[in-house]
Design an enzyme around this catalytic site. Sequence first.
Site, PDB file in Angstrom:
ATOM      1  N   PHE A 178     -44.571 -44.569 -24.490  1.00 35.47           N
ATOM      2  CA  PHE A 178     -45.085 -46.072 -23.881  1.00 35.47           C
ATOM      3  C   PHE A 178     -45.345 -46.780 -25.284  1.00 35.47           C
ATOM      4  CE2 PHE A 178     -45.533 -45.388 -19.423  1.00 35.47           C
ATOM      5  CZ  PHE A 178     -45.535 -44.039 -19.264  1.00 35.47           C
ATOM      6  N   ASP A 179     -45.047 -48.015 -25.253  1.00 40.16           N
ATOM      7  CA  ASP A 179     -45.829 -48.914 -26.177  1.00 40.16           C
ATOM      8  C   ASP A 179     -47.113 -49.300 -25.744  1.00 40.16           C
ATOM      9  OD1 ASP A 179     -45.349 -52.769 -27.079  1.00 40.16           O
ATOM     10  OD2 ASP A 179     -46.161 -50.977 -28.210  1.00 40.16           O
ATOM     11  N   GLY A 180     -48.083 -49.692 -26.520  1.00 37.35           N
ATOM     12  CA  GLY A 180     -49.490 -50.028 -26.116  1.00 37.35           C
ATOM     13  C   GLY A 180     -49.452 -51.305 -25.583  1.00 37.35           C
TER      14      GLY A 180
END
Lengths: 269, 365
Positions: free
Chosen positions: B206-208
């Site tokens: 996941f990206d943040g």
Amino acid sequence: MEDTKNSLIIALQHHDIFDLESPNADTEVLPKGIAFSFIKAVHAVNQRLVSHNSSESLGFEVILIANECSEESKVKIVENVKHYGMEICKFYFCKKDEVIKTLQSNNVKLFLSTDSDEIYKALHADVPAAVLYDQTGVLDQLKVTFSGDIIGLPEDSLDSLADLGFSEAQIKTFKSAKICMKEFAGLIGEMRRRFGHENSPLCTCLITVWGSRNICLSALKTLGGWGLDVDEAFCMAGAPCSPILALVKPHILWDGGLHNLRDVPNFEL
Amino acid sequence: MSEIKQEELNSTNQNVEKADETDWAAAKAHYENLKSKKPRPPKPKNAVTIAVSSRTLFDMVKDRKVFEEEGLEKYVEYQQEHENEPLKPGSAFPFVKALMTVNERLRTLYPDSEELFDIVLMTNNHAQVGVRLMNSINHYDLTIERFCMTGGQSPIGYLKAYMTNLYLSKDTKKVQEAIEEGIAAAIMYKPDMMMELSETQLRVAFDGDAVLFSDESEIIVKQHGLDTFFEHEKQHENKPLAQGPLKCFLEALGKLQKKIYAKNERLDCPIRTFLVTARSAASSGARVLKTLRSWGLEIDEALFLAGAPKGPLLQKIRPHIFFDDQMFHIEGAKEMGTIAAHVPYGIGQKYNKGKLIEQPEKLQK
């Protein structure tokens, strides 16, 4: 509507066409019942069929059955049908226990009711019957839904339903329902082919509630063999059906009496 | 009821619930009676429901061309003619296989539990195309028992009816609609080359910002620059960020992971999660980790890139799916062989490579 040999005769009861439970039922003009949307949609299909081909012989014909009506009520019913401009060609006033006979003697291709007991009894007498679904929708498309569980199960599996606790009478009803669905599907399929995939006034749907994907696949192929290529298909594999039905919003729901399970012993959860 | 589902069970009335229970019992009996070796699908309210579209599950590029060039009628005909030819796997295929692997492990550890992944095929296609889709699913023996072939209708209502936890599609509009309705969703992209992925472990990256977290910090970067951003993050280190569209999906994964840890299988866990963020650990990383902690969520590996490109690192991680909100990162991941999923959420949609797009409403498909 002409009485042609390609008429798909559908029978409705007066208490589904008009809302007789409503507080306004005493007035001259009866309030609309559940079947209103259905009648409108049927009318739209008929109009489109004729507009594509003015000498079209295929079409729906709606007949009204009313049981246990006073002379006053009979007049009121006929007047109201006229008032609302509904295309209902025939009226049958009879006793409650004569309904099945009336259906049988009039070559009715489908008896629609909101009462699942009635539907079950009709199917048991080999009269094609399906649920008139309370869709409260604004769809102008006529939506017909078939049960994949009955259509997709091969004959011997239907027999093995006895192991699940279904009675012989119930299984006979499912088999009878399958035969009725076949005939109806063939007729609807022919009608459906008059229109394209988009912008059709008639939409057909298959819902498989219990069966696995292979039952659903078998049902799709069976329906295709009967002459109907459905537009939509849902396979639930046991997931709750009501949220999906609320979105599909069918007018006609052919469940073959499968969901009238009151007499079936309780399954172990 | 399982906590995996965020929304409340919307049951209309007692009778409806009873009818649904009967359907469930009948399906259970049906499965057992037919002595099927296939496991029974879980009840939607207990499961982590993943809805995939036909174009993400299978490679339908050629078929799509027929639809676009010759129209709907010819397209349906084409599919009917080829109905016995299985379709080739699509971008979501490895992800689906990995979900099946996790289910197998969960079933071994918890044979009676329904807290499993439930995969639903959610497609706009007409039921006639469905025959080919089902034949293809049979060919690969995927455990997909639930379908919605909506024949042209929007799938959004059905997503809600199935209590979907994650929706994957190639259609930008549908994914946006889903996100607006509070359902985690992303647009799948096929990588430029195929890499070998783990067959024993589901790996999700996941990206943040604007994926797990809201885009509040992203907005600061875009509008005020990096320095303001660093200061802001340091000042608010102890204030948790608001949640983003994929937070609930991470949460669902976390719940399944905890079940596996409970059986002492932490070292051999079939689910692994990664955070791959452009933030730098020193200046803005603490807030991210503290936010996750405040939510009670664990992420297995957190990788702070401080602005370095994500592609090479993702190539090492080899996730089955990587979620990011910025097309720039999606392209980078794709080029280096990672299956990327674009989350069209937040201010990042209005920018391309740091520059404000002239017409923010027109989004690339």
